[in-house]
Design a protein around this motif. Structure first.
Motif, short mmCIF file in Angstrom:
data_model
loop_
_atom_site.label_atom_id
_atom_site.label_comp_id
_atom_site.label_asym_id
_atom_site.label_seq_id
_atom_site.Cartn_x
_atom_site.Cartn_y
_atom_site.Cartn_z
N THR A 221 0.82 -1.20 0.00
CA THR A 221 0.00 0.00 0.00
C THR A 221 0.86 1.25 0.00
N ALA A 222 1.93 1.23 0.82
CA ALA A 222 2.84 2.38 0.88
C ALA A 222 3.54 2.58 -0.45
N LEU A 223 3.94 1.50 -1.10
CA LEU A 223 4.61 1.60 -2.40
C LEU A 223 3.66 2.21 -3.42
N THR A 224 2.42 1.77 -3.42
CA THR A 224 1.44 2.29 -4.38
C THR A 224 1.25 3.78 -4.20
N ALA A 225 1.02 4.20 -2.96
CA ALA A 225 0.76 5.61 -2.69
C ALA A 225 1.96 6.49 -2.99
N SER A 226 3.17 5.93 -2.83
CA SER A 226 4.37 6.73 -3.05
C SER A 226 4.77 6.80 -4.52
N GLY A 227 4.12 6.01 -5.37
CA GLY A 227 4.40 6.08 -6.80
C GLY A 227 5.32 5.02 -7.32
N GLU A 228 5.55 3.97 -6.54
CA GLU A 228 6.34 2.85 -7.03
C GLU A 228 5.39 1.73 -7.44
N ALA A 229 5.86 0.88 -8.35
CA ALA A 229 5.01 -0.20 -8.85
C ALA A 229 5.18 -1.44 -7.96
N PRO A 230 4.17 -1.77 -7.14
CA PRO A 230 4.29 -2.90 -6.22
C PRO A 230 3.78 -4.21 -6.78
N ALA A 231 3.60 -4.29 -8.09
CA ALA A 231 3.04 -5.51 -8.68
C ALA A 231 3.81 -6.77 -8.29
N PRO A 232 5.16 -6.76 -8.30
CA PRO A 232 5.88 -7.98 -7.92
C PRO A 232 5.57 -8.42 -6.48
N GLU A 233 5.47 -7.45 -5.57
CA GLU A 233 5.20 -7.79 -4.18
C GLU A 233 3.79 -8.38 -4.02
N LEU A 234 2.82 -7.78 -4.70
CA LEU A 234 1.44 -8.27 -4.60
C LEU A 234 1.31 -9.64 -5.26
N THR A 235 1.97 -9.83 -6.39
CA THR A 235 1.91 -11.13 -7.08
C THR A 235 2.57 -12.21 -6.24
N ALA A 236 3.73 -11.88 -5.64
CA ALA A 236 4.42 -12.85 -4.79
C ALA A 236 3.55 -13.21 -3.58
N ALA A 237 2.89 -12.20 -3.00
CA ALA A 237 2.01 -12.47 -1.86
C ALA A 237 0.85 -13.36 -2.27
N ALA A 238 0.33 -13.15 -3.47
CA ALA A 238 -0.77 -13.98 -3.97
C ALA A 238 -0.34 -15.43 -4.08
N GLU A 239 0.87 -15.66 -4.56
CA GLU A 239 1.35 -17.04 -4.70
C GLU A 239 1.53 -17.70 -3.34
N VAL A 240 2.03 -16.94 -2.38
CA VAL A 240 2.20 -17.50 -1.03
C VAL A 240 0.85 -17.88 -0.44
N VAL A 241 -0.12 -17.00 -0.57
CA VAL A 241 -1.46 -17.26 -0.02
C VAL A 241 -2.10 -18.46 -0.71
N ALA A 242 -2.03 -18.48 -2.05
CA ALA A 242 -2.64 -19.59 -2.78
C ALA A 242 -1.95 -20.91 -2.45
N GLY A 243 -0.64 -20.85 -2.21
CA GLY A 243 0.10 -22.07 -1.89
C GLY A 243 -0.25 -22.66 -0.54
N ALA A 244 -0.93 -21.89 0.29
CA ALA A 244 -1.31 -22.38 1.63
C ALA A 244 -2.73 -22.90 1.68
N SER A 245 -3.40 -22.97 0.54
CA SER A 245 -4.83 -23.35 0.57
C SER A 245 -5.03 -24.78 1.07
N ASP A 246 -4.16 -25.71 0.64
CA ASP A 246 -4.31 -27.11 1.10
C ASP A 246 -4.08 -27.20 2.61
N GLU A 247 -3.07 -26.48 3.10
CA GLU A 247 -2.81 -26.49 4.55
C GLU A 247 -3.98 -25.89 5.32
N ALA A 248 -4.59 -24.85 4.76
CA ALA A 248 -5.74 -24.25 5.43
C ALA A 248 -6.90 -25.22 5.53
N ASP A 249 -7.15 -25.96 4.45
CA ASP A 249 -8.23 -26.95 4.49
C ASP A 249 -7.91 -28.05 5.49
#
Length: 222
Positions: free
Chosen positions: A1-29
């Motif tokens: 959020t801070a990167l977005t507001a400051s004018g930097e492109a945080p797409a890599p961070e958000l995409t990496a976070a998405a992969e981490v979250v998706a990778g935990a779906s089996d463990e969550a179940d």
């Protein structure tokens, strides 16, 4: 959020976070199933026992991951728009500097550099209200500066004076416009990824509470 507001492109961070979250779906179940099984055993052995549960499973994590990926694209577009506002400010500043050194041709060339970024901002379907205000003010300043430059080239002192008066009126109205722009960018930048981050925080809080409850139960059992 801070990167977005400051004018930097945080797409890599958000995409990496998405992969981490998706990778935990089996463990969550799996964790959810095990807690439900534990609750069943506890109900049979000690009905008064309180066993933590998880309301979120793999499906919820997959949804959050999808929202984070979408946020990556939205953040990239927002950063482009943020840079566009700075390009407009820079173009106007360069034009004013050129007028001060009596170079109206250079002033017009600088003003032309604001056309593309203003067009990008104008294509924003639902811009923040404060950004619309800033764009209106900026348009008035750009047009007035252009009037001064063209009148100077035409050696028309009457038109030059009229342009200067128009610019003065626009500048008076512009007081506070920079603050409005900063506030609009800050709020919009934070909102880009707010929804999935709030949902992710809720999941994390629930997991932390479940861990704490299990630790307490083990201590009591021992």
């Amino acid at each position: 959020t801070a990167l977005t507001a400051s004018g930097e492109a945080p797409a890599p961070e958000l995409t990496a976070a998405a992969e981490v979250v998706a990778g935990a779906s089996d463990e969550a179940d799996a964790a959810r199933r095990e807690l439900l099984a534990l609750a069943g055993v506890a109900a049979a052995v000690e009905p008064a026992a309180i066993v933590p549960t998880l309301s979120h499973g793999g499906a919820e994590l997959e949804l959050i991951a999808a929202q984070l990926r979408s946020s990556a694209d939205a953040a990239t577009l927002f950063v482009e728009r943020r840079h566009a506002t700075q390009a407009v400010v820079d173009a106007l500043a360069a034009a004013l500097a050129a007028l001060e050194r009596d170079d109206p041709s250079a002033a017009l060339a600088s003003l032309a550099k604001a056309d593309a970024p203003m067009a990008l901002l104008g294509a924003w379907e639902r811009p923040p209200p404060l950004l619309r205000y800033w764009m209106t003010i900026s348009t008035g300043l750009l047009e007035a500066a252009g009037d001064i430059a063209r009148a100077t080239l035409a050696e028309d002192p009457v038109a030059q004076k009229a342009g200067a008066e128009r610019y003065a009126r626009a500048a008076e109205a512009a007081r506070g416009a920079d603050n409005a722009l900063a506030l609009a960018l800050s709020e919009e930048g934070a909102a880009v990824s707010a929804t999935p981050l709030r949902r992710l925080a809720a999941v994390a809080d629930e997991v932390d509470e479940a861990r704490a409850a299990l630790r307490l139960a083990r201590l009591r059992a021992s």
